[in-house]
Enzyme design. Structure first.
Site, PDB file in Angstrom:
ATOM      1  N   SER A   1      16.670  30.603  28.166  1.00  0.00           N
ATOM      2  CA  SER A   1      16.564  29.778  26.957  1.00  0.00           C
ATOM      3  C   SER A   1      15.220  30.080  26.318  1.00  0.00           C
ATOM      4  O   SER A   1      14.299  30.575  26.995  1.00  0.00           O
ATOM      5  CB  SER A   1      16.623  28.296  27.345  1.00  0.00           C
ATOM      6  OG  SER A   1      16.184  27.474  26.279  1.00  0.00           O
TER       7      SER A   1
ATOM      8  N   TYR B   1      14.797  20.562  32.618  1.00  0.00           N
ATOM      9  CA  TYR B   1      15.466  21.728  31.996  1.00  0.00           C
ATOM     10  C   TYR B   1      14.466  22.857  31.751  1.00  0.00           C
ATOM     11  O   TYR B   1      14.709  24.011  32.107  1.00  0.00           O
ATOM     12  CB  TYR B   1      16.114  21.285  30.682  1.00  0.00           C
ATOM     13  CG  TYR B   1      16.913  22.360  29.976  1.00  0.00           C
ATOM     14  CD1 TYR B   1      18.235  22.621  30.338  1.00  0.00           C
ATOM     15  CD2 TYR B   1      16.364  23.110  28.934  1.00  0.00           C
ATOM     16  CE1 TYR B   1      18.978  23.604  29.679  1.00  0.00           C
ATOM     17  CE2 TYR B   1      17.092  24.086  28.278  1.00  0.00           C
ATOM     18  CZ  TYR B   1      18.403  24.328  28.643  1.00  0.00           C
ATOM     19  OH  TYR B   1      19.134  25.294  27.993  1.00  0.00           O
TER      20      TYR B   1
END
Ligand code: NAD
Length: 266
Positions: free
Chosen positions: A151, A164
């Protein structure tokens, strides 16, 4: 000539979103695809049906990637059907967001176990088979390809999402360390770092005009990404066209990592 002809690809978390887009893109290039899912058999079967309707080859296999026994069983099932693996796309992931001081240990562990440990378990099994089998020149000049779905948050800190961001930062060094260690075996390891892609994981960030306008302030290219944008990048990273690309994160983000807040001088 299809770029991934006769190669076997496992895509984790492929019953929705980016994983389903990547599975379809790999299949369109001739790969036989294992569509892994955790819970949504219906979603996985829909992806398989879409692929087979286009004369592709795919099967769905259930496994929670954070559970070692389920990962081992999934690889066995894959070998029973397709005999080997050539491409692993470590895509499964989720968010459990909360302010840092309110984050439960359970939510921390769930995100790390699925997003990071799940990638370790699947990559380890794939690497064993790549090393056992070696290069098959008729298929690819590499013995195997591992693509980790990271990401932009492997480099951009993300308040309210510490678990995350930590999982994606962990993927960055897992990927690079595997790349260093596995290169002598002709195994290529890279990541894709998506920016904002329209999927169920971030629906509230783009499903109203106001939300989308706000999201676009973070994207210099001024368009929210689609799963096919990631599918195209995955095909390239899995193919011999990228043979000398190793140990990198390919950001596919419309420029989200360019610090857009500084576009007007900061
Ligand atoms: P998504 O929710 O549609 O896909 C995630 C998939 O992972 C789902 O199919 C889910 O069922 C599966 N999954 C969850 N837990 C699992 C488990 N234990 N075992 C196996 N599968 C499991 O969202 P998405 O956006 O398609 O996310 C895919 C990947 O892309 C994730 O790793 C996510 O972090 C990453 N990503 C997405 C974006 C984005 O903007 N959508 C941006 C950056 C990174």
């Amino acid at each position: 000539m299809q770029r991934l002809q006769n190669q076997v690809a496992l895509v984790t978390g492929a019953s929705s979103g980016i994983g389903s887009g990547v599975a379809k893109s790999l299949a369109a290039e001739g790969a036989k695809v294992v569509v892994n899912y955790a819970r949504s058999a219906k979603g996985a079967e829909a992806v398989v049906e879409e692929i087979t309707a286009q004369d592709g080859d795919a099967i769905a296999i259930q496994a929670d990637v954070s559970q070692e026994d389920q990962v081992l069983k999934m690889f066995e099932q894959m070998y029973d059907t397709y005999g080997t693996i050539d491409i692993l796309v470590n895509n499964a992931g989720l968010q459990k967001d909360s302010p840092f001081t309110e984050m439960s240990l359970e939510d921390w562990n769930t995100v790390i176990n699925i997003n990071l440990t799940g990638q370790f378990l699947c990559a380890r099994e794939a690497a064993k088979e790549f090393i056992r089998r070696g290069v098959v020149p008729q298929k690819s000049c590499s013995a195997g390809k591992i693509i980790c779905m990271s990401s932009v948050h492997e480099v951009i800190p993300w308040a309210g999402h510490c678990n995350y961001a930590a999982s994606k930062g962990g993927i960055m060094l897992l990927m690079k360390s595997m790349a260093q260690e596995l290169a002598p075996h002709k195994i290529r390891v890279n990541s894709i770092g998506p920016g904002a892609i329209k999927t169920p994981i971030n629906q509230s960030a783009w499903d109203t005009p106001d939300a989308e306008a706000s999201l676009l302030t973070l994207i210099p290219y001024n368009r929210v990404g689609e799963t096919v944008d990631i599918g195209k990048a995955a095909v390239w990273l899995a193919s011999d066209e990228s043979e000398y690309v190793h140990g990198i994160t390919l950001f596919v983000d419309g420029g989200m990592t360019l610090y857009p807040g500084f576009a007007t001088g900061g």
